[in-house]
Design an enzyme around this catalytic site. Structure first.
Site: not given
Ligand SMILES: *Cc1c(COP(=O)(O)O)cnc(C)c1O
Length: 372
Positions: A180
């Site tokens: 992210k």
């Molecule tokens: C990355 C992501 C998640 C989950 O996040 P994590 O930290 O991996 O649990 C949920 N929704 C979307 C759209 C994502 O891109």
């Protein structure tokens, strides 16, 4: 090999993680508290609690608004599977609504027809960092008395009409997964609409435990194990000062992709939002009907040119778990079309302008050599 993403960590951040390791306090402690204070400052002083994943933030959000068996939650089929899995884990029923082919986000105009007396909430996802229209989303939610959970896992640093995503709205879930825009390795946070929800959020985060003034503890709800470590929070504290620069660099790289990918080649381009999106991802849809090779082969040929592409995402309703619930091909044609042909190009702050050019040259060559 140019990866599709890579975290940008400076030396001071790495040193601050070493400090935590030397301090003797590894789990939730002073770094977590400092990280939450910084997050709240960025997010308009809203109450924020850090968690060990974005998925945890979504799970706790559903729990906080009491989503249970028999409830329906509307969401998009074009997201990371976590978005829908949390609805299933809560015992509720996911109701998918197709995406808008231009924004690739949930089509707000189709939501009304999906609302039933059992609908309780909408989970809206800002795919690739492009914000869902917050004015229309909240107008709809208010008109139908629905709660909103913003799955803003991909849109930290993005804004709606100049207001940071997370600084307004109902419940906002962010992820700080390694891929992210801002990372803690693994981690996330939940922005709450009301200070009054903090105690329950904290209980759900860590076994339901409340410390009492006499040094003992009490438990009145079955909380989970969702707290962030100080190791992770130290990474996050090192990332946050770079947020604006990261977002600007991502926008600049996106601008360069738009300047160098000729629409006449035949790729479907993303919406060119240069002010609100944080450009978490830059995604093309392959013109598969005009190609002699599959997406897998296209990706393999790009790999031979030392460029890694991602696939985000296969439509959720076509996974076996969701087919078993009765979903199937043909229900959400836009999500299926995008999901079948989508490729994610390399895009991360550490990329050079030359990298963009190299990707664009390789894309053109690989496509033109493989048209019917
Ligand atoms: C990355 C992501 C998640 C989950 O996040 P994590 O930290 O991996 O649990 C949920 N929704 C979307 C759209 C994502 O891109």
């Amino acid at each position: 090999m140019l990866p599709f993403t890579r975290p940008t960590l400076d030396a001071a951040t790495i040193e601050s993680v070493c400090d935590v390791l030397r301090s003797g306090w590894l789990t939730s402690g002073p770094k977590v508290q400092a990280f939450e204070r910084e997050l709240s400052l960025i997010l308009g002083n809203r109450p924020v609690r850090s968690l060990n994943s974005g998925t945890a933030a979504l799970e706790i959000a559903l729990d906080l608004i009491d989503i249970r068996a028999g409830d329906e939650v509307i969401t998009t089929p074009l997201s990371w599977v976590a978005t829908a899995n949390v609805i299933v884990l809560a015992g509720a029923t996911p109701v998918f609504v197709d995406v808008d082919p231009v924004t690739r986000n949930i089509d707000l105009n189709l939501i009304k027809a999906a609302i039933t007396p059992r609908t309780r909430a909408i989970i809206a996802v800002d795919l690739a960092g492009l914000p869902v229209d917050r004015d229309a989303l909240y107008a709809l939610a208010t008109a139908h008395q629905l709660r909103v959970i913003e799955d803003a896992a991909q849109s930290f640093g993005a804004n709606w009409r100049g207001k940071p995503i997370g600084s307004f709205g109902d419940l906002i879930a962010f992820s700080f997964h390694a891929n992210k825009n801002i990372t803690t390795g693994e981690g996330g946070c939940l922005v709450l609409p009301d200070m009054a929800l903090i105690p329950l959020c904290e209980k759900l985060r860590l076994q339901g435990v409340v410390r009492t003034s006499d040094g003992s503890m009490e438990v009145d709800v079955a909380g989970g194990k969702f707290n962030l470590t100080d190791i992770a929070a130290a990474i996050g504290l090192g990332q946050l000062p770079h947020l604006t620069a990261f977002t600007e660099r991502r926008r600049e790289l996106a601008r360069q992709y738009f300047a160098q990918i000729d629409p006449a080649w035949g790729f479907e381009l993303p919406l060119a939002d240069m002010t609100q999106s944080n450009w978490h991802m830059f995604q093309l849809v392959l013109p598969l009907a005009r190609m002699r090779i599959s997406r897998g082969e296209f990706i393999a040929q790009m790999r031979l040119l030392d460029i890694a592409l991602g696939v985000h995402y296969p439509p959720i309703h076509l996974f076996a778990l969701y087919r078993k619930m009765g979903f199937g091909a043909g229900q959400f044609p836009h999500a299926e079309h995008i999901g079948a042909g989508t490729i994610t190009l390399p895009l991360f702050p550490g990329m050079t302008d030359e990298d963009v050019t190299r990707v664009c040259v390789a894309l053109r060559k690989t496509l033109l050599e493989n048209l019917r």
